[in-house]
Design a protein around this motif. Structure first.
Motif, short mmCIF file in Angstrom:
data_model
loop_
_atom_site.label_atom_id
_atom_site.label_comp_id
_atom_site.label_asym_id
_atom_site.label_seq_id
_atom_site.Cartn_x
_atom_site.Cartn_y
_atom_site.Cartn_z
N MET A 77 -2.92 1.58 -8.48
CA MET A 77 -3.14 1.70 -7.03
C MET A 77 -4.27 0.80 -6.53
SD MET A 77 -2.58 5.80 -6.51
CE MET A 77 -2.61 5.67 -4.73
N LEU A 78 -4.88 0.03 -7.41
CA LEU A 78 -5.96 -0.87 -7.02
C LEU A 78 -5.38 -2.25 -6.72
CD1 LEU A 78 -9.07 -1.19 -6.79
CD2 LEU A 78 -9.05 -1.96 -9.16
N THR A 79 -5.56 -2.75 -5.49
CA THR A 79 -4.98 -4.02 -5.08
C THR A 79 -6.07 -5.00 -4.65
OG1 THR A 79 -4.69 -3.39 -2.76
CG2 THR A 79 -2.89 -2.84 -4.27
N SER A 80 -5.74 -6.29 -4.76
CA SER A 80 -6.67 -7.32 -4.28
C SER A 80 -5.87 -8.52 -3.81
CB SER A 80 -7.65 -7.74 -5.38
OG SER A 80 -6.98 -8.45 -6.41
N MET A 81 -6.43 -9.26 -2.87
CA MET A 81 -5.81 -10.47 -2.36
C MET A 81 -6.91 -11.52 -2.18
SD MET A 81 -3.62 -11.11 1.15
CE MET A 81 -5.11 -11.13 2.17
N SER A 82 -6.62 -12.77 -2.55
CA SER A 82 -7.63 -13.81 -2.43
C SER A 82 -6.95 -15.16 -2.16
CB SER A 82 -8.48 -13.90 -3.70
OG SER A 82 -7.66 -14.19 -4.82
N ARG A 83 -7.71 -16.08 -1.58
CA ARG A 83 -7.22 -17.43 -1.37
C ARG A 83 -7.34 -18.21 -2.68
NH1 ARG A 83 -7.68 -19.07 4.36
NH2 ARG A 83 -8.44 -17.29 5.56
N ASP A 84 -6.29 -18.89 -3.06
CA ASP A 84 -6.30 -19.71 -4.26
C ASP A 84 -6.53 -21.16 -3.82
OD1 ASP A 84 -5.90 -19.64 -7.18
OD2 ASP A 84 -4.15 -20.88 -6.77
N ARG A 85 -6.15 -22.12 -4.63
CA ARG A 85 -6.36 -23.52 -4.29
C ARG A 85 -5.41 -23.97 -3.17
NH1 ARG A 85 -1.95 -26.14 -5.91
NH2 ARG A 85 -0.89 -25.61 -7.85
N GLN A 86 -5.71 -25.15 -2.59
CA GLN A 86 -4.86 -25.75 -1.56
C GLN A 86 -3.52 -26.16 -2.17
OE1 GLN A 86 -5.55 -26.50 1.79
NE2 GLN A 86 -7.50 -25.40 1.70
N TRP A 87 -2.48 -26.08 -1.38
CA TRP A 87 -1.19 -26.61 -1.82
C TRP A 87 -1.30 -28.12 -2.00
CZ3 TRP A 87 2.75 -23.57 -3.24
CH2 TRP A 87 2.79 -22.25 -2.77
N ASN A 121 0.84 -1.21 0.00
CA ASN A 121 0.00 0.00 0.00
C ASN A 121 0.87 1.25 0.00
OD1 ASN A 121 -2.49 -1.29 -0.04
ND2 ASN A 121 -2.62 -1.43 2.18
N ASP A 122 1.95 1.23 0.78
CA ASP A 122 2.88 2.36 0.80
C ASP A 122 3.56 2.53 -0.56
OD1 ASP A 122 2.26 2.88 3.44
OD2 ASP A 122 4.00 1.82 4.25
N VAL A 123 3.96 1.40 -1.17
CA VAL A 123 4.61 1.45 -2.48
C VAL A 123 3.68 2.02 -3.53
CG1 VAL A 123 5.53 0.03 -4.37
CG2 VAL A 123 6.23 -0.43 -2.02
N ALA A 124 2.42 1.58 -3.52
CA ALA A 124 1.45 2.06 -4.49
C ALA A 124 1.22 3.56 -4.36
CB ALA A 124 0.13 1.30 -4.34
N MET A 125 1.17 4.05 -3.13
CA MET A 125 1.00 5.48 -2.91
C MET A 125 2.20 6.26 -3.41
SD MET A 125 -1.98 6.07 -1.56
CE MET A 125 -1.76 7.69 -0.79
N GLU A 126 3.39 5.71 -3.19
CA GLU A 126 4.62 6.41 -3.55
C GLU A 126 4.90 6.36 -5.05
OE1 GLU A 126 9.45 6.02 -2.86
OE2 GLU A 126 8.07 4.85 -1.63
N LYS A 127 4.74 5.16 -5.66
CA LYS A 127 5.12 4.99 -7.07
C LYS A 127 4.03 5.46 -8.03
CE LYS A 127 8.93 3.11 -5.72
NZ LYS A 127 10.19 3.89 -5.78
N GLY A 128 2.79 5.44 -7.57
CA GLY A 128 1.70 5.98 -8.38
C GLY A 128 1.62 5.43 -9.79
N GLU A 129 1.79 6.31 -10.76
CA GLU A 129 1.58 5.96 -12.15
C GLU A 129 2.67 5.05 -12.72
OE1 GLU A 129 -1.27 6.94 -13.91
OE2 GLU A 129 -1.75 7.35 -11.82
N ASP A 130 3.82 4.95 -12.05
CA ASP A 130 4.92 4.15 -12.58
C ASP A 130 4.79 2.67 -12.28
OD1 ASP A 130 6.20 6.33 -13.70
OD2 ASP A 130 7.38 6.75 -11.91
N LEU A 131 3.96 2.31 -11.33
CA LEU A 131 3.76 0.91 -10.97
C LEU A 131 2.56 0.38 -11.75
CD1 LEU A 131 4.74 -1.37 -9.04
CD2 LEU A 131 2.98 -0.61 -7.43
N TYR A 132 2.84 -0.25 -12.90
CA TYR A 132 1.76 -0.68 -13.79
C TYR A 132 1.01 -1.89 -13.25
CZ TYR A 132 3.71 2.19 -17.58
OH TYR A 132 4.15 3.22 -18.36
N ARG A 133 1.78 -2.90 -12.80
CA ARG A 133 1.14 -4.19 -12.52
C ARG A 133 2.03 -5.00 -11.60
NH1 ARG A 133 -2.52 -7.70 -11.70
NH2 ARG A 133 -3.16 -9.22 -13.27
N THR A 134 1.43 -5.64 -10.59
CA THR A 134 2.14 -6.64 -9.80
C THR A 134 1.22 -7.85 -9.67
OG1 THR A 134 1.31 -5.97 -7.61
CG2 THR A 134 3.28 -4.84 -8.43
#
Length: 328
Positions: free
Chosen positions: A285-295, A252-265
């Protein structure tokens, strides 16, 4: 004497999915595969980065063959690999369809030309349609900052305006107007989470060579495509678990700082306290996190994190990322 005529060879339809970084291409591929379980589908995934994340999160089906390219872009450095792969796929098994997901920074014209300049491909595979996925929230910025994003829209046979739930009616109308100014002929559909009736985009026979030559008269020529030298990617990995709370605060801090230069992670994480893989994604600056499949029991647990942007410092990201690793 009656001469028997050879039955024409059935040509496999190939659908190319393009779209700028984070528009929802992999989500669309996964949805289509789930909806086409009764068909044999080959999937080719091309990523802009050292580690392939998208290939790891494409759904695994018995009727699917997955091929990954993360050593270059289909529109330039690995076009020969694409030709060899397509030939190999047609020789190994009978397929109902081929889905090709390009990188978010791919120029579509050189990819399309591959289907017309290769004599080995033309008899067995037909280019069915170019589907371009656009992010309703970030379209204007993507078009302003990337020639490839403009080409992807202009070259599309079908455009999916994705993430429509994240904009209001006025913004959506503005997005559609902008797309129409770049491509007045493409069919446009509105989607959320890339959900669409497969019949609207698969087997539609929408690709017309004459129309594409009007967009780019040189696209059948073997021209080199050069990416913006300031745009790059790097990958970070760890076999130790990640503290996902620390990671989210840091990002979140990185997204605020890098702004337009951070295209995609994009990251698939071995996260402390989770029995599943954890999928993290960001678009600007839009982020999301989700559970994927089981290991899986025999699967090595690790975290892979890919960053794409303009003039980003790898060492700076590496230091921040490894501060989120749980000490062993």
């Amino acid at each position: 004497m009656i001469m028997s005529q050879a039955k024409p060879q059935k040509r496999i339809p190939a659908t190319v999915v393009t779209g700028f970084l984070g528009s929802g291409k992999t989500t669309l591929i996964n949805y289509l595969l789930k909806e086409q379980r009764d068909k044999k589908v080959a999937v080719i995934v091309n990523e802009f980065g050292e580690i392939g994340i998208d290939g790891q999160i494409v759904v695994e089906e018995d009727n699917e063959q997955l091929v990954e390219f993360n050593n270059g872009c289909l529109c330039c450095t690995v076009r020969d690999d694409l030709v060899k792969t397509l030939i190999s796929l047609t020789q190994r098994t009978e397929l109902d369809a081929i889905l090709i997901e390009t990188t978010g920074l791919a120029d579509p014209a050189p990819v399309a030309s591959t289907f017309f300049v290769s004599d080995e491909i033309k008899p067995s595979i037909k280019l069915d349609a170019f589907i371009t996925v656009v992010d309703a929230c970030n379209l204007e910025r993507s078009l302003a900052g990337s020639h490839e994003a403009q080409e992807q829209v202009a070259f599309a046979d079908v455009i999916l305006i994705n993430k429509t739930d994240l904009v209001d009616a006025e913004e959506l109308a503005s997005v559609e107007q902008k797309l129409r100014s770049l491509n007045p002929l493409a069919k446009i559909h509105h989607t959320q989470n890339s959900v669409i009736d497969p019949a609207l985009i698969l087997g539609v026979g929408a690709f017309e060579l004459a129309a594409k030559l009007e967009v780019d008269p040189t696209f059948l020529e073997d021209l080199d495509h050069e990416h913006d030298a300031e745009v790059g990617s790097f990958a970070l990995s760890s076999e130790q678990p990640i503290d996902i709370n620390k990671f989210m605060i840091w990002m979140n801090d990185v997204a605020m700082e890098k702004g337009e230069d951070l295209y995609r992670t994009k990251g698939l994480f071995y996260a402390r306290g989770f029995s599943e893989r954890v999928l993290f994604q960001s678009v600007r600056m839009l982020t999301s996190m989700s559970r994927d499949r089981q290991w899986k029991p025999d699967e090595a647990k690790r975290s892979d994190f890919v960053v794409i942007g303009r003039n980003l410092n790898r060492d700076e990201f590496s230091e921040g990322f490894h501060k989120c690793v749980v000490a062993g």
